[in-house]
Motif scaffolding. Structure first.
Motif, PDB file in Angstrom:
ATOM      1  N   VAL A 196      20.615   8.870   2.488  1.00 17.21           N
ATOM      2  CA  VAL A 196      21.630   7.946   3.014  1.00 17.21           C
ATOM      3  C   VAL A 196      22.955   8.074   2.263  1.00 17.21           C
ATOM      4  CG1 VAL A 196      20.034   6.270   3.999  1.00 17.21           C
ATOM      5  CG2 VAL A 196      20.713   6.030   1.622  1.00 17.21           C
ATOM      6  N   GLY A 197      22.943   8.745   1.116  1.00 16.77           N
ATOM      7  CA  GLY A 197      24.195   9.056   0.439  1.00 16.77           C
ATOM      8  C   GLY A 197      24.867  10.218   1.145  1.00 16.77           C
ATOM      9  N   ALA A 198      26.195  10.200   1.232  1.00 16.12           N
ATOM     10  CA  ALA A 198      26.936  11.235   1.967  1.00 16.12           C
ATOM     11  C   ALA A 198      27.881  11.970   1.016  1.00 16.12           C
ATOM     12  CB  ALA A 198      27.719  10.608   3.106  1.00 16.12           C
ATOM     13  N   PRO A 199      27.408  13.064   0.387  1.00 16.03           N
ATOM     14  CA  PRO A 199      28.262  13.787  -0.556  1.00 16.03           C
ATOM     15  C   PRO A 199      29.397  14.531   0.149  1.00 16.03           C
ATOM     16  CG  PRO A 199      26.179  14.944  -0.264  1.00 16.03           C
ATOM     17  CD  PRO A 199      26.058  13.652   0.484  1.00 16.03           C
ATOM     18  N   ALA A 200      30.476  14.742  -0.578  1.00 18.22           N
ATOM     19  CA  ALA A 200      31.638  15.434  -0.005  1.00 18.22           C
ATOM     20  C   ALA A 200      31.369  16.919   0.216  1.00 18.22           C
ATOM     21  CB  ALA A 200      32.848  15.245  -0.921  1.00 18.22           C
ATOM     22  N   GLY A 236       0.788  -1.218   0.000  1.00 19.66           N
ATOM     23  CA  GLY A 236       0.000   0.000   0.000  1.00 19.66           C
ATOM     24  C   GLY A 236       0.823   1.272   0.000  1.00 19.66           C
ATOM     25  N   LYS A 237       2.153   1.163   0.070  1.00 21.31           N
ATOM     26  CA  LYS A 237       3.023   2.336   0.082  1.00 21.31           C
ATOM     27  C   LYS A 237       3.765   2.454  -1.252  1.00 21.31           C
ATOM     28  CE  LYS A 237       2.280   3.568   4.384  1.00 21.31           C
ATOM     29  NZ  LYS A 237       3.334   3.610   5.411  1.00 21.31           N
ATOM     30  N   LYS A 238       3.882   3.708  -1.714  1.00 21.68           N
ATOM     31  CA  LYS A 238       4.652   3.983  -2.927  1.00 21.68           C
ATOM     32  C   LYS A 238       6.007   4.520  -2.488  1.00 21.68           C
ATOM     33  CE  LYS A 238       4.519   6.427  -7.361  1.00 21.68           C
ATOM     34  NZ  LYS A 238       3.734   7.355  -8.234  1.00 21.68           N
ATOM     35  N   VAL A 239       7.055   3.806  -2.870  1.00 23.60           N
ATOM     36  CA  VAL A 239       8.418   4.084  -2.406  1.00 23.60           C
ATOM     37  C   VAL A 239       9.323   4.348  -3.602  1.00 23.60           C
ATOM     38  CG1 VAL A 239      10.435   3.059  -1.286  1.00 23.60           C
ATOM     39  CG2 VAL A 239       8.160   2.741  -0.289  1.00 23.60           C
ATOM     40  N   GLY A 240      10.088   5.414  -3.530  1.00 21.16           N
ATOM     41  CA  GLY A 240      11.073   5.721  -4.557  1.00 21.16           C
ATOM     42  C   GLY A 240      12.476   5.419  -4.076  1.00 21.16           C
ATOM     43  N   VAL A 241      13.343   5.013  -4.984  1.00 22.78           N
ATOM     44  CA  VAL A 241      14.761   4.814  -4.689  1.00 22.78           C
ATOM     45  C   VAL A 241      15.550   5.613  -5.723  1.00 22.78           C
ATOM     46  CG1 VAL A 241      16.671   3.181  -4.484  1.00 22.78           C
ATOM     47  CG2 VAL A 241      14.380   2.519  -3.698  1.00 22.78           C
ATOM     48  N   VAL A 242      16.318   6.587  -5.234  1.00 25.11           N
ATOM     49  CA  VAL A 242      17.087   7.467  -6.112  1.00 25.11           C
ATOM     50  C   VAL A 242      18.514   6.938  -6.215  1.00 25.11           C
ATOM     51  CG1 VAL A 242      17.802   9.838  -6.568  1.00 25.11           C
ATOM     52  CG2 VAL A 242      15.682   9.399  -5.303  1.00 25.11           C
ATOM     53  N   GLY A 243      18.935   6.620  -7.440  1.00 31.03           N
ATOM     54  CA  GLY A 243      20.275   6.106  -7.665  1.00 31.03           C
ATOM     55  C   GLY A 243      20.286   4.588  -7.670  1.00 31.03           C
ATOM     56  N   THR A 277      19.915   7.621  -2.354  1.00 31.40           N
ATOM     57  CA  THR A 277      21.205   6.972  -2.105  1.00 31.40           C
ATOM     58  C   THR A 277      22.377   7.659  -2.796  1.00 31.40           C
ATOM     59  OG1 THR A 277      21.170   5.456  -4.019  1.00 31.40           O
ATOM     60  CG2 THR A 277      19.948   4.769  -2.049  1.00 31.40           C
ATOM     61  N   VAL A 278      22.121   8.778  -3.480  1.00 32.46           N
ATOM     62  CA  VAL A 278      23.143   9.409  -4.317  1.00 32.46           C
ATOM     63  C   VAL A 278      24.150  10.161  -3.446  1.00 32.46           C
ATOM     64  CG1 VAL A 278      23.570  11.083  -6.155  1.00 32.46           C
ATOM     65  CG2 VAL A 278      21.585   9.561  -6.273  1.00 32.46           C
ATOM     66  N   ILE A 299      12.569  16.153   5.198  1.00 29.63           N
ATOM     67  CA  ILE A 299      13.848  15.644   4.698  1.00 29.63           C
ATOM     68  C   ILE A 299      14.574  15.071   5.901  1.00 29.63           C
ATOM     69  CG2 ILE A 299      16.056  16.174   3.620  1.00 29.63           C
ATOM     70  CD1 ILE A 299      14.680  18.461   2.134  1.00 29.63           C
ATOM     71  N   ALA A 300      14.935  13.812   5.833  1.00 33.59           N
ATOM     72  CA  ALA A 300      15.522  13.113   6.976  1.00 33.59           C
ATOM     73  C   ALA A 300      16.823  12.435   6.554  1.00 33.59           C
ATOM     74  CB  ALA A 300      14.532  12.083   7.517  1.00 33.59           C
ATOM     75  N   GLY A 301      17.484  11.844   7.527  1.00 37.43           N
ATOM     76  CA  GLY A 301      18.687  11.058   7.263  1.00 37.43           C
ATOM     77  C   GLY A 301      18.642   9.768   8.053  1.00 37.43           C
ATOM     78  N   SER A 302      19.500   8.823   7.694  1.00 33.69           N
ATOM     79  CA  SER A 302      19.552   7.545   8.399  1.00 33.69           C
ATOM     80  C   SER A 302      20.977   7.007   8.317  1.00 33.69           C
ATOM     81  CB  SER A 302      18.566   6.551   7.781  1.00 33.69           C
ATOM     82  OG  SER A 302      18.560   5.319   8.485  1.00 33.69           O
TER      83      SER A 302
END
Length: 348
Positions: free
Chosen positions: A268-272, A176-183, A245-246, A290-293
């Motif tokens: 969850v991606g950690a850019p420089a 029932g949930k719509k989930v996106g994954v970036v990258g 994840t980018v 906007i959150a982080g994990s």
């Protein structure tokens, strides 16, 4: 105990064969003969001092799978011969609120990383899984229940797997949930597999049209080219949760605009360097977040491993010899891997 390992003595030195010392197992310790160790982008950042605070010699590696070869007198949950894993942390204070909540990764006194963390053992900091064996407190060792032939591909679950599983579970990805994954890389490909297995409707976002078919095979129900405005607009205001994840700076507004009211974009991606500042108005109108994990605690990491074993989930890997770690770093920088390098420790 002298142990063969691969590491570097300085930021400008290549990773190569070195000898390190491992402590004898104490009462609560598990000694592990390492079979496989995944190669994570964090390894490269640390060993080359691209993140501050690297201590040398640096032996990276926190995606470890192997077999128990000795246990201390007080160890109760493991025995010689067990197949086990070690992830990104090997100790925490055990006393703070986070530790009591089984969220050791958020230890208020600072978790002890599997490498580059403080330890009384020589040389004064932890040395990781690019080595033939490791000694870890039993509280930070995990049971691996996948079949033997999958063990190399299990190794990346100890970082990439838990990094994506933890936020997907926390924000209730499922039917029932719509989930996106970036990258669609080392993290993203695990996010697609896990979100699909959790029962969510999964949409993959990529800037590379060539990854469309791969994303569908990995578990995506739909694929969106995030450079195509029309494709993005078609999904406006429809996502419960998006996992980003980018690890390079990019426009977050493009994704917060796709969230439903009360939806969350989790990074969850950690850019420089920082992302461009997001629009506050885009968050206010919709109570969006906007959150982080950060990885997961030990209990949740075990839950993830068991879930992946039950659903037949492993990483897509390319096995390398220890002598090929430096070339693998250069390929990783070019995104020339599908999707995770794993070191065959027997080659040491």
């Amino acid at each position: 105990m002298t142990t063969k390992a691969y590491g570097a003595h300085a930021a400008d030195k290549p990773v190569g064969a070195i000898a390190i010392e491992r402590r004898a197992p104490g009462a609560n310790d598990v000694q592990i003969d390492i079979a496989y160790c995944g190669v994570c982008h964090s390894d490269l950042h640390t060993v080359r001092s691209e993140w501050p605070g690297t201590l040398y010699p640096c032996v990276p590696g926190h995606e470890i799978v192997g077999h128990v070869s000795a246990v201390g007198d007080a160890v109760s949950g493991f025995k010689v011969g067990d197949v086990v894993g070690v992830g990104c942390l090997v100790d925490s204070c055990g006393e703070c609120g986070a530790c009591h909540d089984h969220l050791e990764q958020f230890c208020e006194k600072g978790m002890i990383g599997t490498y580059n963390g403080p330890t009384p053992d020589a040389p004064g900091h932890t040395l990781g899984g690019y080595s033939q064996r490791i000694v870890v407190d039993q509280g930070f060792v995990l049971h691996v229940r996948h079949p033997e032939e999958q063990l190399a591909a299990v190794a990346p679950l100890l970082c990439a797997g838990i990094t994506t599983y933890s936020p997907l579970r926390h924000w209730n990805a499922g039917p029932g949930k719509k989930v996106g994954v970036v990258g669609i890389g080392g993290l993203g490909h695990m996010g697609l597999k896990i979100a699909h297995a959790l029962g969510a409707h999964v949409v993959a976002f990529t800037t590379s049209e060539s990854k469309r078919e791969e994303a569908l095979k990995l578990g995506a129900d739909q694929v969106v080219n995030s450079r195509e405005a029309g494709q993005m607009k078609a999904h406006a205001g429809s996502f419960d949760f998006i996992l980003d994840t980018v690890a390079a700076p990019h426009n977050l507004d493009a994704f917060t605009g796709l969230l439903k009211r009360d939806g969350t974009l989790c990074l969850v991606g950690a850019p420089a360097s920082p992302h461009p500042s997001p629009s506050v108005m885009g968050l206010i109108f919709g109570r969006k977040s906007i959150a982080g994990s950060l990885i997961g605690g030990i209990a949740e990491t075990q839950e993830m491993l068991d879930f992946c074993a039950e659903h037949g989930i492993v990483a897509e890997i390319e096995m390398i010899a220890a002598q090929d770690i430096e070339p693998s770093y250069e390929r990783m920088l070019k995104s020339d891997v599908k999707y995770r390098f794993v070191i065959d420790v027997a080659t040491m």
